[in-house]
Design a protein around this motif. Structure first.
Motif, PDB file in Angstrom:
ATOM      1  N   GLU A  82      -6.052  -2.507  -4.706  1.00  0.00           N
ATOM      2  CA  GLU A  82      -6.178  -3.893  -4.267  1.00  0.00           C
ATOM      3  C   GLU A  82      -6.078  -4.014  -2.745  1.00  0.00           C
ATOM      4  O   GLU A  82      -5.395  -4.898  -2.214  1.00  0.00           O
ATOM      5  CB  GLU A  82      -5.127  -4.782  -4.953  1.00  0.00           C
ATOM      6  CG  GLU A  82      -5.340  -4.914  -6.461  1.00  0.00           C
ATOM      7  CD  GLU A  82      -4.463  -5.964  -7.093  1.00  0.00           C
ATOM      8  OE1 GLU A  82      -3.248  -6.017  -6.756  1.00  0.00           O
ATOM      9  OE2 GLU A  82      -4.970  -6.740  -7.916  1.00  0.00           O
ATOM     10  N   GLY A  83      -6.751  -3.104  -2.057  1.00  0.00           N
ATOM     11  CA  GLY A  83      -6.845  -3.175  -0.599  1.00  0.00           C
ATOM     12  C   GLY A  83      -5.700  -2.560   0.163  1.00  0.00           C
ATOM     13  O   GLY A  83      -5.718  -2.547   1.404  1.00  0.00           O
ATOM     14  N   ARG A  89      -0.031   5.094  -0.932  1.00  0.00           N
ATOM     15  CA  ARG A  89       0.655   6.299  -0.458  1.00  0.00           C
ATOM     16  C   ARG A  89       1.620   5.985   0.680  1.00  0.00           C
ATOM     17  O   ARG A  89       2.521   6.771   0.980  1.00  0.00           O
ATOM     18  CB  ARG A  89      -0.364   7.348   0.019  1.00  0.00           C
ATOM     19  CG  ARG A  89      -1.060   8.083  -1.118  1.00  0.00           C
ATOM     20  CD  ARG A  89      -1.509   9.463  -0.674  1.00  0.00           C
ATOM     21  NE  ARG A  89      -0.397  10.320  -0.343  1.00  0.00           N
ATOM     22  CZ  ARG A  89      -0.395  11.193   0.668  1.00  0.00           C
ATOM     23  NH1 ARG A  89      -1.452  11.306   1.460  1.00  0.00           N
ATOM     24  NH2 ARG A  89       0.646  11.953   0.892  1.00  0.00           N
ATOM     25  N   THR A  90       1.443   4.823   1.311  1.00  0.00           N
ATOM     26  CA  THR A  90       2.338   4.433   2.406  1.00  0.00           C
ATOM     27  C   THR A  90       3.504   3.582   1.908  1.00  0.00           C
ATOM     28  O   THR A  90       4.384   3.235   2.686  1.00  0.00           O
ATOM     29  CB  THR A  90       1.563   3.635   3.469  1.00  0.00           C
ATOM     30  OG1 THR A  90       1.116   2.382   2.895  1.00  0.00           O
ATOM     31  CG2 THR A  90       0.348   4.406   3.956  1.00  0.00           C
ATOM     32  N   PHE A  91       3.535   3.278   0.613  1.00  0.00           N
ATOM     33  CA  PHE A  91       4.545   2.363   0.081  1.00  0.00           C
ATOM     34  C   PHE A  91       5.913   3.034   0.005  1.00  0.00           C
ATOM     35  O   PHE A  91       6.028   4.226  -0.283  1.00  0.00           O
ATOM     36  CB  PHE A  91       4.156   1.894  -1.321  1.00  0.00           C
ATOM     37  CG  PHE A  91       3.099   0.805  -1.346  1.00  0.00           C
ATOM     38  CD1 PHE A  91       2.421   0.435  -0.197  1.00  0.00           C
ATOM     39  CD2 PHE A  91       2.793   0.162  -2.532  1.00  0.00           C
ATOM     40  CE1 PHE A  91       1.448  -0.547  -0.220  1.00  0.00           C
ATOM     41  CE2 PHE A  91       1.827  -0.823  -2.577  1.00  0.00           C
ATOM     42  CZ  PHE A  91       1.157  -1.193  -1.415  1.00  0.00           C
ATOM     43  N   ARG A 121       7.263  -1.969  -7.603  1.00  0.00           N
ATOM     44  CA  ARG A 121       6.599  -3.245  -7.902  1.00  0.00           C
ATOM     45  C   ARG A 121       5.131  -3.030  -8.280  1.00  0.00           C
ATOM     46  O   ARG A 121       4.611  -3.679  -9.183  1.00  0.00           O
ATOM     47  CB  ARG A 121       6.707  -4.185  -6.702  1.00  0.00           C
ATOM     48  CG  ARG A 121       8.080  -4.799  -6.515  1.00  0.00           C
ATOM     49  CD  ARG A 121       8.015  -6.000  -5.584  1.00  0.00           C
ATOM     50  NE  ARG A 121       7.706  -5.580  -4.220  1.00  0.00           N
ATOM     51  CZ  ARG A 121       8.634  -5.422  -3.274  1.00  0.00           C
ATOM     52  NH1 ARG A 121       9.901  -5.646  -3.552  1.00  0.00           N
ATOM     53  NH2 ARG A 121       8.291  -5.056  -2.065  1.00  0.00           N
ATOM     54  N   THR A 122       4.476  -2.091  -7.601  1.00  0.00           N
ATOM     55  CA  THR A 122       3.058  -1.831  -7.856  1.00  0.00           C
ATOM     56  C   THR A 122       2.834  -1.246  -9.235  1.00  0.00           C
ATOM     57  O   THR A 122       1.812  -1.510  -9.876  1.00  0.00           O
ATOM     58  CB  THR A 122       2.495  -0.877  -6.777  1.00  0.00           C
ATOM     59  OG1 THR A 122       2.649  -1.498  -5.497  1.00  0.00           O
ATOM     60  CG2 THR A 122       1.023  -0.574  -7.003  1.00  0.00           C
ATOM     61  N   ARG A 141       1.540  -6.267 -18.827  1.00  0.00           N
ATOM     62  CA  ARG A 141       0.238  -6.878 -18.534  1.00  0.00           C
ATOM     63  C   ARG A 141      -0.348  -6.331 -17.224  1.00  0.00           C
ATOM     64  O   ARG A 141      -0.599  -7.075 -16.272  1.00  0.00           O
ATOM     65  CB  ARG A 141       0.346  -8.406 -18.475  1.00  0.00           C
ATOM     66  CG  ARG A 141       0.904  -9.039 -19.750  1.00  0.00           C
ATOM     67  CD  ARG A 141       0.025  -8.766 -20.957  1.00  0.00           C
ATOM     68  NE  ARG A 141       0.473  -9.471 -22.167  1.00  0.00           N
ATOM     69  CZ  ARG A 141       1.178  -8.914 -23.149  1.00  0.00           C
ATOM     70  NH1 ARG A 141       1.500  -7.620 -23.078  1.00  0.00           N
ATOM     71  NH2 ARG A 141       1.536  -9.603 -24.204  1.00  0.00           N
ATOM     72  N   PRO A 142      -0.562  -5.003 -17.173  1.00  0.00           N
ATOM     73  CA  PRO A 142      -1.077  -4.383 -15.942  1.00  0.00           C
ATOM     74  C   PRO A 142      -2.548  -4.706 -15.725  1.00  0.00           C
ATOM     75  O   PRO A 142      -3.237  -5.238 -16.599  1.00  0.00           O
ATOM     76  CB  PRO A 142      -0.891  -2.891 -16.220  1.00  0.00           C
ATOM     77  CG  PRO A 142      -1.049  -2.784 -17.705  1.00  0.00           C
ATOM     78  CD  PRO A 142      -0.414  -4.031 -18.264  1.00  0.00           C
TER      79      PRO A 142
END
Length: 319
Positions: A75-76, A80-82, A89-90, A171-172
């Motif tokens: 989603e933009g 990998r930087t999270f 959360r993702t 609900r992914p």
């Protein structure tokens, strides 16, 4: 064209091989520079022989295995930087269905508890949990009385329905299905595939469907990526790939798919030799030692994945 839901760029995963103190370090190139784009609502099939890197690719996309390099843009945003908190959360939007549900369902917990865990982990309010659990277990074809039972009390097909329920309960937006029907009987496979398709329509799901069974992929996928030794060597719409595979490896794979008409005949392409070691791949095109169309350039130069007649294919035959 709409913005991709998921975009993978140059993804690599190297596993180090332990050697002696004075030996040069060596690596298994499990995933080697994969580029894939997937749009909302579609199903991308990923196929190839055992050991080609399909499952590692799926786990890297979820960061269950940390990639060595590359980008995973969901989603933009490059996940990998999270941070761990952001990635947690993702994962509410990216879930996974595994090959063997008996190995992934805790035998000590009831189905009620198994389905509760992701809701608790993502802080879903307690008043909403039971409603979601009961609703989801019925959506996958089971019922509320099954919630008090344990995993060993179910058949393989029922356990996989529970595995799907666990992935669906949050609900992914994206579900990565890693060989979800390969451990099941053929009659049960079709039920699970039909269930996945119904859920996709009902919840606007996007799938990455990993399998070695091309007939299963033909049934469920919109596009198909063919992998060989950690690389995507052909990517095409399902109809184009099954009608006219372009890479010699894809041609060999598809020649092995059984025909539904017993009177119809087709030529089987037998690959010579074994799959090379991913820790010591051949120079140039990795498929060249087994390829019937191998040329001199194939032994020295790595082919680029480029568009040929609507397909993306990495082969010097089309240079």
């Amino acid at each position: 064209m709409t913005t991709p839901l998921l975009e993978v760029k140059g993804l690599k995963k190297l596993f180090p091989i332990k050697k002696g103190m004075f030996q040069q370090p060596s690596f298994v190139h499990a995933v080697n520079g994969v580029d894939i784009t997937i749009h909302k609502g579609e199903t991308l099939g990923v196929v190839g022989e055992s050991g080609c890197g399909k499952s590692t690719l799926g786990r890297c996309m979820m960061r269950l295995i940390e990639p060595t390099s590359g980008e995973i843009i969901f989603e933009g945003q490059d996940i990998r930087t999270f941070s761990k908190r952001d990635m947690h959360r993702t994962r509410r939007n990216i879930q996974m269905v595994f090959q063997n549900p008996f190995d992934t369902l805790n035998p000590k917990l009831t189905i009620q508890r198994i389905l509760s865990e992701p809701l608790i982990a993502h802080q879903i309010p307690s008043w909403e949990r039971q409603k979601l659990i009961e609703e989801t277990i019925e959506i996958v074809g089971l019922n509320k009385r099954h919630l008090s039972r344990y995993a060993h009390e179910f058949s393989g097909g029922q356990r996989q329905r529970i595995g799907i329920a666990r992935a669906l309960i949050l609900r992914p937006k994206l579900i990565i299905a890693d060989e979800p029907v390969s451990a099941l009987d053929v009659s049960i496979q079709s039920q699970i595939l039909n269930l996945l398709q119904d859920l996709q329509e009902q919840f606007a799901l996007t799938y990455i469907f990993i399998s070695h069974d091309l007939s299963v992929v033909e049934h469920i996928a919109d596009r198909v990526a063919v992998m060989y030794l950690g690389e995507v060597i052909e990517l095409a719409k399902k109809e184009d790939l099954f009608r006219n595979p372009m890479h010699p490896y894809a041609q060999a794979l598809l020649s092995a798919v059984p025909l539904s008409d017993p009177d119809e005949k087709k030529e089987r392409i037998i690959l010579k030799g074994d799959l090379p070691s991913p820790s010591n791949p051949p120079a140039g095109c990795k498929f060249n030692p087994r390829c019937h169309a191998c040329m001199d350039i194939c032994k020295t130069t790595v082919p680029e994945l480029k568009e040929v007649d609507g397909n993306l294919v990495a082969c010097h035959l089309y240079s």
